[in-house]
Motif scaffolding. Structure first.
Motif, mmCIF file in Angstrom:
data_model
loop_
_atom_site.group_PDB
_atom_site.id
_atom_site.type_symbol
_atom_site.label_atom_id
_atom_site.label_comp_id
_atom_site.label_asym_id
_atom_site.label_seq_id
_atom_site.Cartn_x
_atom_site.Cartn_y
_atom_site.Cartn_z
ATOM 1 N N TYR A 197 9.436 -3.760 11.426
ATOM 2 C CA TYR A 197 9.770 -4.995 10.727
ATOM 3 C C TYR A 197 10.464 -5.992 11.662
ATOM 4 O O TYR A 197 10.218 -7.206 11.588
ATOM 5 C CB TYR A 197 10.665 -4.695 9.529
ATOM 6 C CG TYR A 197 9.926 -4.273 8.275
ATOM 7 C CD1 TYR A 197 8.607 -3.814 8.338
ATOM 8 C CD2 TYR A 197 10.526 -4.325 7.017
ATOM 9 C CE1 TYR A 197 7.925 -3.427 7.200
ATOM 10 C CE2 TYR A 197 9.848 -3.947 5.869
ATOM 11 C CZ TYR A 197 8.558 -3.490 5.951
ATOM 12 O OH TYR A 197 7.884 -3.119 4.820
ATOM 13 N N GLU A 241 10.095 2.176 10.306
ATOM 14 C CA GLU A 241 9.765 0.917 9.653
ATOM 15 C C GLU A 241 10.693 -0.210 10.080
ATOM 16 O O GLU A 241 10.250 -1.352 10.281
ATOM 17 C CB GLU A 241 9.833 1.101 8.135
ATOM 18 C CG GLU A 241 9.435 -0.135 7.345
ATOM 19 C CD GLU A 241 9.436 0.122 5.852
ATOM 20 O OE1 GLU A 241 8.365 0.414 5.296
ATOM 21 O OE2 GLU A 241 10.534 0.036 5.243
ATOM 22 N N ARG A 242 11.973 0.072 10.240
ATOM 23 C CA ARG A 242 12.916 -0.992 10.590
ATOM 24 C C ARG A 242 12.615 -1.583 11.968
ATOM 25 O O ARG A 242 12.828 -2.773 12.197
ATOM 26 C CB ARG A 242 14.361 -0.471 10.543
ATOM 27 C CG ARG A 242 14.646 0.664 11.499
ATOM 28 C CD ARG A 242 16.007 1.294 11.205
ATOM 29 N NE ARG A 242 16.247 2.478 12.032
ATOM 30 C CZ ARG A 242 17.267 2.597 12.866
ATOM 31 N NH1 ARG A 242 18.136 1.606 12.989
ATOM 32 N NH2 ARG A 242 17.424 3.693 13.574
ATOM 33 N N ASP A 244 9.838 -6.337 1.386
ATOM 34 C CA ASP A 244 8.515 -6.028 1.938
ATOM 35 C C ASP A 244 7.595 -7.238 1.866
ATOM 36 O O ASP A 244 6.776 -7.466 2.759
ATOM 37 C CB ASP A 244 7.885 -4.855 1.183
ATOM 38 C CG ASP A 244 8.661 -3.566 1.356
ATOM 39 O OD1 ASP A 244 9.346 -3.404 2.379
ATOM 40 O OD2 ASP A 244 8.598 -2.709 0.451
ATOM 41 N N ILE A 276 7.833 -9.536 4.775
ATOM 42 C CA ILE A 276 7.100 -9.036 5.944
ATOM 43 C C ILE A 276 5.601 -9.258 5.773
ATOM 44 O O ILE A 276 4.908 -9.708 6.704
ATOM 45 C CB ILE A 276 7.410 -7.545 6.165
ATOM 46 C CG1 ILE A 276 8.892 -7.349 6.514
ATOM 47 C CG2 ILE A 276 6.517 -6.971 7.258
ATOM 48 C CD1 ILE A 276 9.343 -8.051 7.773
ATOM 49 N N ARG A 297 9.060 -9.753 12.553
ATOM 50 C CA ARG A 297 9.854 -10.975 12.388
ATOM 51 C C ARG A 297 10.007 -11.721 13.712
ATOM 52 O O ARG A 297 9.956 -12.962 13.743
ATOM 53 C CB ARG A 297 11.234 -10.629 11.815
ATOM 54 C CG ARG A 297 11.212 -10.244 10.338
ATOM 55 C CD ARG A 297 12.621 -10.222 9.765
ATOM 56 N NE ARG A 297 13.428 -9.190 10.392
ATOM 57 C CZ ARG A 297 13.579 -7.963 9.916
ATOM 58 N NH1 ARG A 297 12.958 -7.603 8.797
ATOM 59 N NH2 ARG A 297 14.349 -7.087 10.540
#
Length: 268
Positions: free
Chosen positions: A83, A79-80, A123, A126, A87
């Protein structure tokens, strides 16, 4: 890196993997070295690397280069990493990767395997970027995705409301990108009309909308000439536990749609 000695690329990756994100200062130096090398193809190929630290470093380096290659990491298993890619594309305005970012919202609409559903402010930041990508893309397909997002009961109410706000502002976008505060005006001539998209696919939004969302959905529907069930509006108007703004929105909607339907509520 500054010498553009590409033979050092593999060694830098080894150092990134060995560090495994434990020392953020070392990671920053290694990311800068990768960016200075400037080999977008090699960095994009890191999407298949076994090390999450390497994949994250590649995303950060591609971000520095403002390369659309960062889109290759949107479906990363970590997930990181995902994300960071989201971004990068949104915040730097990497237009070539915008369609892929907009399409990425489907993962959350469909509850894709391996994707945790948004549950907090981090979250939401995002999710706002995914909604924004579809809004800025300006296509009927993007509008369809926003409708599906607003209709998804498993997604946060606050974000579903933002999807509805995006649809409401479709034809009059602000010149400032709300996710980053930068002046990024959109060309109205390139935005597709969504009236028919709203009229044919908006019913599902009402199926799971609570009072506040119902008021927003009503405003969007009426804006695009889509009728709302009078019973739905009347129920909201008479719900004394609903927010005043929601009840007022429903009242205005019913009055705009069929004034005579108000007669039983306000007998003379």
């Amino acid at each position: 890196g500054k010498c553009r000695h590409t033979e050092a690329f593999a060694k830098i990756l080894e150092m990134v993997a060995a560090n495994d994100d434990t020392d953020p200062f070392l990671r920053h130096s290694l990311v800068q070295a990768l960016a200075d090398l400037g080999d977008v193809e090699l960095l994009s190929d890191c999407a298949d690397h076994d090390s999450a630290a390497v994949r994250l470093a590649a995303v950060l380096a591609l971000r520095k280069l403002e390369s659309p290659g960062v889109g290759a990491f949107l479906d990363d298993r970590e997930e990181r990493v995902r994300y960071s890619a989201i971004r990068a594309i949104n915040d730097l305005g990497i237009l070539e990767a915008l369609p892929a970012l907009a399409d990425h919202i489907e993962k959350y609409i469909d509850k894709a395997a391996g994707f945790r559903m948004p549950s907090g402010h981090r979250d939401w930041i995002i999710q706002h970027r995914l909604i924004n990508a579809n809004f800025r893309l300006g296509s009927t397909e993007a509008a369809r995705r926003l409708i599906a997002y607003a209709a998804a009961p498993h997604l946060p109410e606050i974000m579903r409301g933002q999807a509805l706000d995006a649809l409401k502002e479709w034809d009059q976008p602000t010149a400032v990108d709300p996710t980053v505060g930068f002046h990024r005006p959109l060309d109205l001539a390139t935005r597709e009309g969504i009236e028919s998209t709203i009229q044919t696919g908006f019913d599902k939004v009402f199926d799971s909308a609570n009072d506040t969302l119902l008021a927003k959905a009503t405003g969007v529907a009426l804006l695009y000439g889509t009728p709302v069930a009078e019973e739905t509006l009347a129920t909201l108007i008479n719900n004394q536990n609903a927010p005043e703004s929601a009840r007022l929105g429903a009242l205005r909607g019913l009055a705009a749609q069929n004034t005579a339907a108000l007669d039983p509520m306000f007998p003379s």
